[in-house]
Design an enzyme around this catalytic site. Structure first.
Site, short mmCIF file in Angstrom:
data_model
loop_
_atom_site.label_atom_id
_atom_site.label_comp_id
_atom_site.label_asym_id
_atom_site.label_seq_id
_atom_site.Cartn_x
_atom_site.Cartn_y
_atom_site.Cartn_z
CE LYS A 7 -2.60 2.17 -7.31
NZ LYS A 7 -3.39 1.70 -6.18
CD GLN A 40 -6.47 -0.78 -6.03
OE1 GLN A 40 -5.29 -0.53 -6.24
NE2 GLN A 40 -7.40 0.16 -6.04
CG ASP A 53 -1.69 4.01 -0.82
OD1 ASP A 53 -1.44 4.65 -1.87
OD2 ASP A 53 -2.37 2.97 -0.80
#
Ligand code: NAP
Length: 298
Positions: free
Chosen positions: A54, A98, A121
């Site tokens: 990412k 995460q 997200d």
């Protein structure tokens, strides 16, 4: 008949090129670049590798990116304070935590503490609600469903009035993509059915689908004879079915028997190289979108 391949690897490349240009224009016109922070708690190797990917992609696009590593001894209260710090940082437009988190930390509490306007997200309950309402309410679409819809649009598949069947009803793939395909708008306006383990006639439903989206996590679940000739098939499943003796890497298979299905479908995604590569691209797209919202709000 051999289906056209919908390559996630190729579509991702195009999207990232488009985003790179948008970021450069944003910097030139507004002096702003998208800011993305990824909070990683502990040293789980799989998590470290996802975060690296990412961060590398964000860097290549010209974002301000922060990888905030925390020891797995961090308390829940300290993690919440850290999130609050980024919620209030005007240079940060996207916050990722995460998963998994250590057992002493409540995942839900932490994810729900992210400002919904920085939840790139798209999993915060506020963003799930916005997704249900649709239209201009939507800020961030969840990344894997957004990637699926983008592949459907960019492959030139007609969605308006199409029969879409989604196999799977998870919160991260099945439910959101079914809702998105049924909304008014581009790449949508479809008639959607969700099927799952309690569905009585899985085969019958799949056979009706002009667009079949499979997210079950069961290798080869969808048989070639369940596919309507000419249908667009999006295989979300990623299943490790062994290890290659040659490379030592995992052998991945989808939920659809690709080799036979491609002789019946009109368009089809491969595994690997299909939906998988799209998810990070859509995460980056959400972060750019978030930066644009912040500029508009100034
Ligand atoms: P999940 O939470 O395990 O949900 C699977 C869904 O499929 C459930 O709703 C389940 O039904 C349904 N299902 C399972 N077996 C079935 C069967 N035999 N017949 C009918 N329905 C069945 O999985 P997920 O997180 O949505 O992920 C699905 C797959 O997509 C996995 O292979 C995952 O690795 C992959 N995935 C890929 C990406 C990506 O490429 N970026 C992202 C996310 C997920 P019930 O609800 O009745 O149990």
């Amino acid at each position: 008949m051999t289906a056209d391949l919908i390559s996630g690897t190729e579509i991702r490349k195009t999207i990232l090129e488009e985003l790179k240009k948008e970021v450069a224009d944003m910097k030139a016109q507004h002096g702003t670049v998208p800011g993305l922070v990824t909070i990683l708690v502990g040293e789980n190797p799989a998590s470290q590798s996802y975060v690296r990917l990412k961060i590398k992609t964000a860097e290549e696009l010209g974002f301000k990116e922060i990888q905030d590593n925390q020891a797995d001894t961090i308390s829940e209260a300290d993690l919440l304070t850290l999130i609050d710090k980024y919620n209030n940082d005007p240079e940060i437009h996207g916050i990722l935590v995460q998963l998994p988190l250590p057992d002493h930390i409540d995942d839900k509490k932490v994810l729900n503490a992210i400002d919904p306007d920085k939840d790139v997200d798209g999993f915060h309950p506020v963003n799930v609600g916005r997704l249900m309402i649709g239209g201009s309410e939507v800020k961030f679409l969840p990344c894997t469903p957004a990637g699926i819809q983008e592949m459907i649009i960019r492959s030139g598949t007609e969605t308006s009035g199409a029969e879409v069947v989604v196999v799977g009803r998870s919160n991260i793939v099945g439910k959101p993509i079914a809702v998105m395909m049924a909304q008014k708008g581009e790449g949508a306006n479809a008639t959607t059915t969700i099927v799952h383990t309690r569905t009585k006639d899985l085969e019958g439903h799949c056979k009706r689908a002009d667009i079949l989206i499979v997210a079950a996590g069961v290798p080869g679940l969808v048989k070639p004879e369940w596919i309507k000739p000419g249908a667009t098939v999006i295989d979300v499943g990623v299943n490790r079915v062994g290890t290659s003796e040659k490379t030592g890497k995992a052998i991945l298979k989808g939920d659809v028997d690709f080799d036979k299905a491609k002789e019946i479908a009109g368009k089809i995604t491969p595994v690997p190289g299909g939906v998988g590569p799209m998810t990070i691209a859509m995460l980056m797209k959400n972060t750019v979108q978030s930066a644009k919202f912040a500029i508009e709000a100034k």
